[in-house]
Design a protein around this motif. Structure first.
Motif, PDB file in Angstrom:
ATOM      1  N   LEU A 197     -26.785 -15.972  81.214  1.00  0.00           N
ATOM      2  CA  LEU A 197     -27.689 -16.705  82.099  1.00  0.00           C
ATOM      3  C   LEU A 197     -29.149 -16.444  81.726  1.00  0.00           C
ATOM      4  O   LEU A 197     -29.966 -17.357  81.743  1.00  0.00           O
ATOM      5  CB  LEU A 197     -27.445 -16.326  83.568  1.00  0.00           C
ATOM      6  CG  LEU A 197     -28.361 -17.010  84.593  1.00  0.00           C
ATOM      7  CD1 LEU A 197     -28.222 -18.528  84.524  1.00  0.00           C
ATOM      8  CD2 LEU A 197     -28.036 -16.504  85.997  1.00  0.00           C
ATOM      9  N   SER A 198     -29.467 -15.208  81.338  1.00  0.00           N
ATOM     10  CA  SER A 198     -30.861 -14.891  80.989  1.00  0.00           C
ATOM     11  C   SER A 198     -31.308 -15.627  79.728  1.00  0.00           C
ATOM     12  O   SER A 198     -32.489 -15.905  79.568  1.00  0.00           O
ATOM     13  CB  SER A 198     -31.073 -13.390  80.840  1.00  0.00           C
ATOM     14  OG  SER A 198     -30.382 -12.896  79.724  1.00  0.00           O
ATOM     15  N   VAL A 199     -30.359 -15.970  78.848  1.00  0.00           N
ATOM     16  CA  VAL A 199     -30.696 -16.767  77.658  1.00  0.00           C
ATOM     17  C   VAL A 199     -31.018 -18.200  78.090  1.00  0.00           C
ATOM     18  O   VAL A 199     -31.965 -18.808  77.601  1.00  0.00           O
ATOM     19  CB  VAL A 199     -29.536 -16.747  76.642  1.00  0.00           C
ATOM     20  CG1 VAL A 199     -29.735 -17.774  75.545  1.00  0.00           C
ATOM     21  CG2 VAL A 199     -29.379 -15.355  76.055  1.00  0.00           C
ATOM     22  N   ILE A 200     -30.244 -18.703  79.037  1.00  0.00           N
ATOM     23  CA  ILE A 200     -30.432 -20.075  79.512  1.00  0.00           C
ATOM     24  C   ILE A 200     -31.647 -20.176  80.436  1.00  0.00           C
ATOM     25  O   ILE A 200     -32.468 -21.074  80.301  1.00  0.00           O
ATOM     26  CB  ILE A 200     -29.169 -20.553  80.268  1.00  0.00           C
ATOM     27  CG1 ILE A 200     -27.973 -20.588  79.316  1.00  0.00           C
ATOM     28  CG2 ILE A 200     -29.395 -21.909  80.911  1.00  0.00           C
ATOM     29  CD1 ILE A 200     -26.649 -20.743  80.019  1.00  0.00           C
ATOM     30  N   ASP A 201     -31.730 -19.243  81.393  1.00  0.00           N
ATOM     31  CA  ASP A 201     -32.813 -19.298  82.388  1.00  0.00           C
ATOM     32  C   ASP A 201     -33.139 -17.886  82.879  1.00  0.00           C
ATOM     33  O   ASP A 201     -32.516 -17.388  83.816  1.00  0.00           O
ATOM     34  CB  ASP A 201     -32.400 -20.186  83.560  1.00  0.00           C
ATOM     35  CG  ASP A 201     -33.566 -20.534  84.463  1.00  0.00           C
ATOM     36  OD1 ASP A 201     -34.488 -19.704  84.616  1.00  0.00           O
ATOM     37  OD2 ASP A 201     -33.552 -21.634  85.034  1.00  0.00           O
ATOM     38  N   PRO A 202     -34.110 -17.223  82.251  1.00  0.00           N
ATOM     39  CA  PRO A 202     -34.454 -15.848  82.614  1.00  0.00           C
ATOM     40  C   PRO A 202     -34.883 -15.672  84.071  1.00  0.00           C
ATOM     41  O   PRO A 202     -34.589 -14.654  84.684  1.00  0.00           O
ATOM     42  CB  PRO A 202     -35.617 -15.491  81.678  1.00  0.00           C
ATOM     43  CG  PRO A 202     -35.607 -16.519  80.609  1.00  0.00           C
ATOM     44  CD  PRO A 202     -34.917 -17.720  81.146  1.00  0.00           C
ATOM     45  N   ASP A 203     -35.560 -16.678  84.645  1.00  0.00           N
ATOM     46  CA  ASP A 203     -35.997 -16.567  86.036  1.00  0.00           C
ATOM     47  C   ASP A 203     -34.813 -16.495  86.997  1.00  0.00           C
ATOM     48  O   ASP A 203     -34.802 -15.697  87.935  1.00  0.00           O
ATOM     49  CB  ASP A 203     -36.903 -17.742  86.419  1.00  0.00           C
ATOM     50  CG  ASP A 203     -38.259 -17.670  85.750  1.00  0.00           C
ATOM     51  OD1 ASP A 203     -38.688 -16.550  85.404  1.00  0.00           O
ATOM     52  OD2 ASP A 203     -38.881 -18.725  85.568  1.00  0.00           O
ATOM     53  N   LYS A 204     -33.821 -17.324  86.773  1.00  0.00           N
ATOM     54  CA  LYS A 204     -32.644 -17.311  87.640  1.00  0.00           C
ATOM     55  C   LYS A 204     -31.868 -15.998  87.470  1.00  0.00           C
ATOM     56  O   LYS A 204     -31.362 -15.436  88.440  1.00  0.00           O
ATOM     57  CB  LYS A 204     -31.761 -18.523  87.362  1.00  0.00           C
ATOM     58  CG  LYS A 204     -32.362 -19.815  87.901  1.00  0.00           C
ATOM     59  CD  LYS A 204     -31.455 -20.999  87.653  1.00  0.00           C
ATOM     60  CE  LYS A 204     -32.046 -22.285  88.178  1.00  0.00           C
ATOM     61  NZ  LYS A 204     -33.210 -22.775  87.463  1.00  0.00           N
ATOM     62  N   ALA A 205     -31.788 -15.505  86.244  1.00  0.00           N
ATOM     63  CA  ALA A 205     -31.106 -14.232  86.003  1.00  0.00           C
ATOM     64  C   ALA A 205     -31.813 -13.095  86.739  1.00  0.00           C
ATOM     65  O   ALA A 205     -31.160 -12.216  87.312  1.00  0.00           O
ATOM     66  CB  ALA A 205     -31.035 -13.939  84.509  1.00  0.00           C
TER      67      ALA A 205
END
Length: 194
Positions: free
Chosen positions: A133-141
């Motif tokens: 998830l952090s690769v896709i969207d660090p803020d959401k992670a």
């Protein structure tokens, strides 16, 4: 959290960054009960976990002490980083236990954050999903880390990240759905009969 207490914590954080070891020690003394609450929330329902909440706090404190020149925003930012450090300690502990061939036990996290019922998650599986998830969207992670591992409310996360609470709520819903889907896929892959 009172403004006076937050200001005092901020002053201690700034003094620690400037090299005042006494300020660092006073900060940890002042925030110890809050750190213990975060720690207890992380390990409350763990099975076969040889770490106490005090041990987890101590390990996290040691890791935080090794950080150099952090620009602490405030007390909430510090507690978020402490929660992240505790998460890393739990993951490292789970991996070490899993590498011991004689006593293979899964370390799980039971969280009531996602909804009414408790969800049982293996910490290592959650870590792998969080990395994806952090690769896709660090803020959401980061929101997931603060929520699951930091035990922070959506309001506290909004304060730490300096964004609106409605944005945090929206991102939390999306991240939670993505993670649940990812973990479900991982579980199905793991239990698929060839």
């Amino acid at each position: 959290m009172s403004t006076e207490e937050n200001l005092s914590a901020k002053q201690l954080l700034d003094a620690w960054r400037d090299g005042d070891i006494g300020a660092r020690d006073r900060l940890f003394t002042q925030l110890y009960s809050e750190l213990r609450l975060i720690s207890a929330a992380l390990i409350r329902s763990e099975s076969n976990l040889s770490l106490s909440s005090g041990d987890l706090v101590n390990e996290a404190v040691i890791r935080l002490m090794r950080l150099d020149q952090i620009e602490w925003a405030d007390k909430a930012h510090f507690l978020a980083l402490a929660a992240r450090a505790m998460r890393r300690v739990l993951i490292d502990h789970a991996r070490k236990k899993n590498s011991d061939k004689r006593q293979h036990r899964k370390v799980t996290l039971v969280s009531k954050v996602a909804g009414k019922g408790a969800e049982r998650l293996e910490v290592d599986q959650l870590e792998k999903a969080l990395i994806r998830l952090s690769v896709i969207d660090p803020d959401k992670a980061e929101i997931v880390e603060l929520r699951y591992f930091g035990g922070m409310t959506l309001e506290e996360i909004a304060e730490v990240k300096a964004i609106s609470e409605s944005t945090v709520k929206r991102n939390w819903r999306v991240a939670r759905a993505w993670l649940l889907d990812s973990l479900k896929e991982d579980w199905q892959d793991e239990h698929r009969i060839s």
